[in-house]
Design an enzyme around this catalytic site. Structure first.
Site, mmCIF file in Angstrom:
data_model
loop_
_atom_site.group_PDB
_atom_site.id
_atom_site.type_symbol
_atom_site.label_atom_id
_atom_site.label_comp_id
_atom_site.label_asym_id
_atom_site.label_seq_id
_atom_site.Cartn_x
_atom_site.Cartn_y
_atom_site.Cartn_z
ATOM 1 N N ARG A 237 -21.986 19.999 47.584
ATOM 2 C CA ARG A 237 -22.152 20.673 46.290
ATOM 3 C C ARG A 237 -23.315 19.978 45.576
ATOM 4 O O ARG A 237 -23.464 18.745 45.651
ATOM 5 C CB ARG A 237 -20.891 20.540 45.433
ATOM 6 C CG ARG A 237 -19.766 21.490 45.829
ATOM 7 C CD ARG A 237 -20.074 22.949 45.508
ATOM 8 N NE ARG A 237 -18.961 23.827 45.825
ATOM 9 C CZ ARG A 237 -18.813 24.498 46.970
ATOM 10 N NH1 ARG A 237 -19.718 24.392 47.928
ATOM 11 N NH2 ARG A 237 -17.771 25.288 47.164
ATOM 12 N N GLU A 266 -26.907 26.695 40.038
ATOM 13 C CA GLU A 266 -27.165 27.776 40.998
ATOM 14 C C GLU A 266 -27.023 29.132 40.322
ATOM 15 O O GLU A 266 -26.070 29.314 39.545
ATOM 16 C CB GLU A 266 -26.198 27.663 42.186
ATOM 17 C CG GLU A 266 -26.450 26.397 42.992
ATOM 18 C CD GLU A 266 -25.553 26.278 44.238
ATOM 19 O OE1 GLU A 266 -24.779 27.202 44.519
ATOM 20 O OE2 GLU A 266 -25.649 25.243 44.910
ATOM 21 N N HIS A 285 -27.800 28.404 49.043
ATOM 22 C CA HIS A 285 -26.360 28.234 49.292
ATOM 23 C C HIS A 285 -25.895 29.205 50.392
ATOM 24 O O HIS A 285 -25.017 30.045 50.168
ATOM 25 C CB HIS A 285 -25.564 28.434 48.000
ATOM 26 C CG HIS A 285 -24.211 27.796 48.033
ATOM 27 N ND1 HIS A 285 -23.635 27.192 46.951
ATOM 28 C CD2 HIS A 285 -23.292 27.686 49.039
ATOM 29 C CE1 HIS A 285 -22.434 26.744 47.269
ATOM 30 N NE2 HIS A 285 -22.199 27.031 48.545
#
Ligand SMILES: NC(=O)C1=CN([C@@H]2O[C@H](COP(=O)(O)OP(=O)(O)OC[C@H]3O[C@@H](n4cnc5c(N)ncnc54)[C@H](OP(=O)(O)O)[C@@H]3O)[C@@H](O)[C@H]2O)C=CC1
Ligand SMILES: O=CC(=O)O
Length: 324
Positions: A237, A266, A285
């Protein structure tokens, strides 16, 4: 009457049909305050919540008094306030295992593309810059037989170790909270403290969850311990790494390069300085983002919600202790 559920992620047609067979489904775009207000009655009645992205915290739970189970289409569950769910006896289901191998592939892709400058040189060739034989300015560094340090030797860490050990003859170091015998016997992995791992690794690969303990686990002080030739890979993360400190370390040569699938914010803002650095490979991602794996995750999330709302939970539950 079928239990009511809120769906906040679109599903393939067959999985949506399966969900409809079991539940009365309200599909929404997201779980923002605005959406909840628009569909207040449906949120109040819903016994299940299925989707990914968006915070599930005390505020949301207060608006969903009938909620009995959440099913996230992800393995990570840092978006969920697990204490708040526990207090209300709400089960949290997630999708481990199905995505493990795919995420490990993505991490290996980041290792290779940073070390061999794949994306940088792709741009260079397509930009018409290749006019003569390349020289040392365009050389990369070897991956095979180097030392790969894994932060978080869980499911994904283990799958990465397997690739690195058998595929690339790499030495494996790892740091986790407990000892992982399988990694040690199958891949010759050596457990070490964080400082040793950072000092000795050529590649530091993060497959950690985001928790209070892992937040900014890698900051300026930790980056300074790494070799100047080392490469940092983060597919855990974003906030596990202090991105500002990483940007500085990549600019001043404290470390050689970084491969990032995750960011502190993000989508990462288009004007983020880290995106301007040639020694960064940035991905949006996509750790688990293949057709096969994303389908498998959605399938598991649907099955997980069916199991949770019919009192038949056997796996994939974050808080099984609260089962009623
Ligand atoms: N980029 C992407 O698209 C994806 C990212 N992810 C991320 O990867 C994470 C890991 O997934 P997965 O491997 O399935 O999870 P696991 O739970 O199997 O593994 C997590 C590992 O992290 C270790 N760990 C947790 N806290 C600490 C700590 N404070 N210090 C040291 N080690 C710690 C655990 O240690 P121990 O074994 O000792 O308990 C375990 O080895 C997910 O939580 C998610 O955030 C996952 C999928 C896709
Ligand atoms: O980041 C993705 C996940 O499944 O967690």
């Amino acid at each position: 009457m079928k239990p009511a559920v809120i769906l906040y992620k679109s599903l393939p047609d067959d999985l949506r049909a399966k969900l409809d067979d079991h539940f009365s489904v309200t599909e929404v775009d997201d779980i923002s305050a605005e959406t909840i207000q628009q569909h207040q009655a449906q949120f109040e009645q819903a016994q299940g919540l299925l989707g990914s992205g968006g915070k599930v915290n005390g505020d949301l739970l207060a608006k969903m008094p009938a909620l009995r189970a959440c099913s996230t289409v992800s393995v990570g569950y840092d978006n969920f306030d697990v204490d708040a769910l526990n207090q209300r006896n709400v089960l949290l289901m997630h999708t481990p295992t199905v995505l493990t191998e795919t995420v490990a592939d993505t991490m290996m892709a980041l290792v290779l593309s940073t070390a061999r400058r794949v994306t940088e040189l792709d741009k260079w060739v397509k930009g018409g810059e290749w006019k003569a034989s390349i020289g040392p300015d365009h050389f990369g560094i070897d991956v095979h037989h180097k030392t790969l340090g894994i932060l978080g030797m869980g499911r994904i860490g283990l799958a990465l170790a397997q690739r690195a050990h058998f595929g690339f003859g790499m030495n494996i170091l790892y740091n986790a909270r407990r000892q992982h015998e399988e990694a040690e016997t199958r891949f010759g992995a050596r457990a070490c403290d964080l400082e040793t791992l950072l000092k000795e690794s050529d590649f530091v690969c993060i497959s950690l969850p985001l928790t209070e303990q892992t937040h900014h686990m890698i900051g300026a002080a930790q980056l300074k311990l790494m070799k100047p030739s080392a490469i940092l890979i983060n597919a855990g993360r974003g906030p596990v790494v202090d991105e500002q400190a990483l940007t500085a370390a990549l600019k001043d040569g404290t470390i050689h390069a970084a491969g990032l699938d995750v960011f502190e914010v993000e989508p990462v803002p288009a004007d983020a300085e880290i995106l301007t650095l040639p020694n960064v490979v940035a991905l949006p991602h996509i750790g688990s983002a293949t057709h096969e794996t994303r389908y498998g995750m959605a399938r598991d999330a649907v099955d997980n919600l069916i199991a949770a709302l019919s009192g038949k939970v056997e796996k994939n539950c974050v808080n099984p202790q609260i089962q009623r």
